[in-house]
Enzyme design. Structure first.
Site, PDB file in Angstrom:
ATOM      1  N   HIS A  46      64.238  25.809  28.153  1.00 44.32           N
ATOM      2  CA  HIS A  46      63.138  25.993  29.110  1.00 44.32           C
ATOM      3  C   HIS A  46      63.181  24.881  30.150  1.00 44.32           C
ATOM      4  O   HIS A  46      63.494  23.734  29.823  1.00 44.32           O
ATOM      5  CB  HIS A  46      61.788  25.917  28.386  1.00 44.32           C
ATOM      6  CG  HIS A  46      60.636  25.795  29.340  1.00 44.32           C
ATOM      7  ND1 HIS A  46      60.076  26.893  29.955  1.00 44.32           N
ATOM      8  CD2 HIS A  46      60.001  24.708  29.837  1.00 44.32           C
ATOM      9  CE1 HIS A  46      59.124  26.475  30.787  1.00 44.32           C
ATOM     10  NE2 HIS A  46      59.053  25.153  30.736  1.00 44.32           N
ATOM     11  N   THR A  96      67.094  33.299  34.135  1.00 43.16           N
ATOM     12  CA  THR A  96      66.387  33.610  32.882  1.00 43.16           C
ATOM     13  C   THR A  96      67.212  34.530  31.984  1.00 43.16           C
ATOM     14  O   THR A  96      67.316  34.297  30.784  1.00 43.16           O
ATOM     15  CB  THR A  96      65.037  34.294  33.213  1.00 43.16           C
ATOM     16  OG1 THR A  96      64.276  33.410  34.049  1.00 43.16           O
ATOM     17  CG2 THR A  96      64.257  34.609  31.958  1.00 43.16           C
ATOM     18  N   PHE A 119      56.854  41.132  25.514  1.00 44.75           N
ATOM     19  CA  PHE A 119      57.654  40.241  24.667  1.00 44.75           C
ATOM     20  C   PHE A 119      56.901  38.977  24.263  1.00 44.75           C
ATOM     21  O   PHE A 119      57.447  38.124  23.555  1.00 44.75           O
ATOM     22  CB  PHE A 119      58.965  39.866  25.380  1.00 44.75           C
ATOM     23  CG  PHE A 119      58.782  39.238  26.736  1.00 44.75           C
ATOM     24  CD1 PHE A 119      58.515  37.877  26.858  1.00 44.75           C
ATOM     25  CD2 PHE A 119      58.860  40.008  27.894  1.00 44.75           C
ATOM     26  CE1 PHE A 119      58.324  37.295  28.104  1.00 44.75           C
ATOM     27  CE2 PHE A 119      58.681  39.427  29.148  1.00 44.75           C
ATOM     28  CZ  PHE A 119      58.411  38.065  29.252  1.00 44.75           C
ATOM     29  N   ASN A 158      67.513  32.452  24.995  1.00 40.52           N
ATOM     30  CA  ASN A 158      68.195  31.830  26.141  1.00 40.52           C
ATOM     31  C   ASN A 158      68.152  30.300  26.100  1.00 40.52           C
ATOM     32  O   ASN A 158      68.335  29.645  27.109  1.00 40.52           O
ATOM     33  CB  ASN A 158      67.676  32.408  27.467  1.00 40.52           C
ATOM     34  CG  ASN A 158      66.206  32.139  27.703  1.00 40.52           C
ATOM     35  OD1 ASN A 158      65.550  31.495  26.878  1.00 40.52           O
ATOM     36  ND2 ASN A 158      65.695  32.619  28.818  1.00 40.52           N
ATOM     37  N   ARG A 173      66.220  23.638  37.196  1.00 38.36           N
ATOM     38  CA  ARG A 173      66.318  25.105  37.118  1.00 38.36           C
ATOM     39  C   ARG A 173      67.723  25.569  37.495  1.00 38.36           C
ATOM     40  O   ARG A 173      68.243  26.526  36.927  1.00 38.36           O
ATOM     41  CB  ARG A 173      65.292  25.754  38.059  1.00 38.36           C
ATOM     42  CG  ARG A 173      63.839  25.498  37.680  1.00 38.36           C
ATOM     43  CD  ARG A 173      63.353  26.348  36.562  1.00 38.36           C
ATOM     44  NE  ARG A 173      63.335  27.766  36.880  1.00 38.36           N
ATOM     45  CZ  ARG A 173      62.775  28.702  36.102  1.00 38.36           C
ATOM     46  NH1 ARG A 173      62.185  28.359  34.952  1.00 38.36           N
ATOM     47  NH2 ARG A 173      62.810  29.963  36.439  1.00 38.36           N
ATOM     48  N   GLU A 216      52.879  21.239  31.867  1.00 38.63           N
ATOM     49  CA  GLU A 216      53.690  21.255  30.640  1.00 38.63           C
ATOM     50  C   GLU A 216      53.887  19.842  30.080  1.00 38.63           C
ATOM     51  O   GLU A 216      53.826  19.638  28.868  1.00 38.63           O
ATOM     52  CB  GLU A 216      55.030  21.945  30.932  1.00 38.63           C
ATOM     53  CG  GLU A 216      54.825  23.439  31.208  1.00 38.63           C
ATOM     54  CD  GLU A 216      56.003  24.128  31.877  1.00 38.63           C
ATOM     55  OE1 GLU A 216      57.068  23.486  32.055  1.00 38.63           O
ATOM     56  OE2 GLU A 216      55.866  25.319  32.224  1.00 38.63           O
ATOM     57  N   TYR A 249      53.102  29.261  27.434  1.00 37.62           N
ATOM     58  CA  TYR A 249      53.535  30.525  28.049  1.00 37.62           C
ATOM     59  C   TYR A 249      52.356  31.387  28.476  1.00 37.62           C
ATOM     60  O   TYR A 249      52.499  32.601  28.572  1.00 37.62           O
ATOM     61  CB  TYR A 249      54.450  31.285  27.087  1.00 37.62           C
ATOM     62  CG  TYR A 249      55.874  30.756  27.040  1.00 37.62           C
ATOM     63  CD1 TYR A 249      56.630  30.626  28.212  1.00 37.62           C
ATOM     64  CD2 TYR A 249      56.483  30.415  25.835  1.00 37.62           C
ATOM     65  CE1 TYR A 249      57.946  30.164  28.185  1.00 37.62           C
ATOM     66  CE2 TYR A 249      57.809  29.954  25.802  1.00 37.62           C
ATOM     67  CZ  TYR A 249      58.529  29.830  26.983  1.00 37.62           C
ATOM     68  OH  TYR A 249      59.834  29.386  26.950  1.00 37.62           O
ATOM     69  N   LYS A 295      65.109  25.112  23.096  1.00 39.49           N
ATOM     70  CA  LYS A 295      64.372  26.017  22.213  1.00 39.49           C
ATOM     71  C   LYS A 295      65.031  26.022  20.823  1.00 39.49           C
ATOM     72  O   LYS A 295      66.141  25.509  20.663  1.00 39.49           O
ATOM     73  CB  LYS A 295      64.357  27.406  22.848  1.00 39.49           C
ATOM     74  CG  LYS A 295      63.617  27.445  24.198  1.00 39.49           C
ATOM     75  CD  LYS A 295      63.705  28.832  24.815  1.00 39.49           C
ATOM     76  CE  LYS A 295      62.956  28.921  26.127  1.00 39.49           C
ATOM     77  NZ  LYS A 295      63.061  30.293  26.713  1.00 39.49           N
ATOM     78  N   ARG A 300      72.660  28.289  30.676  1.00 36.31           N
ATOM     79  CA  ARG A 300      72.522  29.646  30.109  1.00 36.31           C
ATOM     80  C   ARG A 300      73.782  30.472  30.355  1.00 36.31           C
ATOM     81  O   ARG A 300      74.187  31.281  29.524  1.00 36.31           O
ATOM     82  CB  ARG A 300      71.287  30.342  30.692  1.00 36.31           C
ATOM     83  CG  ARG A 300      69.968  29.797  30.111  1.00 36.31           C
ATOM     84  CD  ARG A 300      68.786  30.341  30.876  1.00 36.31           C
ATOM     85  NE  ARG A 300      67.499  29.960  30.310  1.00 36.31           N
ATOM     86  CZ  ARG A 300      66.358  30.031  30.977  1.00 36.31           C
ATOM     87  NH1 ARG A 300      66.342  30.462  32.243  1.00 36.31           N
ATOM     88  NH2 ARG A 300      65.218  29.672  30.408  1.00 36.31           N
TER      89      ARG A 300
END
Ligand code: IDP
Ligand code: MG
Length: 164
Positions: A128, A104, A68, A125, A98, A139, A60, A20, A115
């Site tokens: 993705h 998250t 948010f 964070n 993941r 995606e 998203y 990100k 993270r």
């Protein structure tokens, strides 16, 4: 090694991973790539991109009713730094990606995860990763054209994949 049939969970599969804007801004791309590479996963697509609002909202869309959501879309589309969009390939890479990324909320993410090691706030964070086979398919096709994703093999794939 033999490629599992497309869509077989835990077989050789592809996942969408994106650094990100905060991750790009903070210079964390090299470490993120290193963690996926050293595990044995293979980079089959990569580009720097400032997503349009439409792309970020589609990416998203499952979160569009969350409080948010607006802030999340602004953060992803600000252009303060590009998103580094990637596709990684390998056995069970969706679930393992993941695990490499961690929870998250970075305060819940284990040390040793991306993270867990590099961030503090759920709103920043840094990375993705697709959470299922279905979201990976969605995606990848949202962020990349077919000609941007490469089919290639590691010369040493047997050293990674032999299990006997
Ligand atoms: P994930 O990125 O671990 O899959 P999701 O629940 O799918 O987590 O949420 C997507 C992204 O939305 C998160 O990575 C984070 O950037 C943002 N987000 C999730 N929950 C919150 C929150 O409570 N406040 C602010 N941003 C959030
Ligand atoms: Mg998610």
């Amino acid at each position: 090694f033999r490629r599992a049939a497309a869509g077989v969970r835990g077989g050789v599969e592809r996942t969408f991973i994106a650094l990100k804007p905060d991750g790009t801004q903070r210079g964390l791309l090299g470490d993120v790539i290193k963690r996926f590479e050293q595990k044995g996963y293979k980079l089959v697509a990569i580009k720097a991109i400032v997503p349009s609002r439409a792309l970020a909202e589609k990416h998203y869309e499952d979160l569009k009713t969350r409080p948010f959501f607006k802030g999340l879309v602004s953060y992803m589309t600000s252009g303060a730094a590009p998103v580094i969009a990637m596709v990684w390939e390998g056995k069970d890479v969706i679930r393992q990606g993941r695990r490499l990324i961690g929870a998250t909320n970075p305060l819940e993410a284990q040390p040793g995860t991306i993270r867990g090691d590099y961030c503090i706030s759920v709103g920043r964070n840094i990375i993705h990763g697709s959470d299922s086979f279905e979201s990976a398919e969605k995606e990848i096709s949202l962020w990349f054209g077919k000609s941007e994703v490469y089919d290639w093999q590691y010369g040493n794939a047997e050293w990674l994949y032999a299990d006997n």
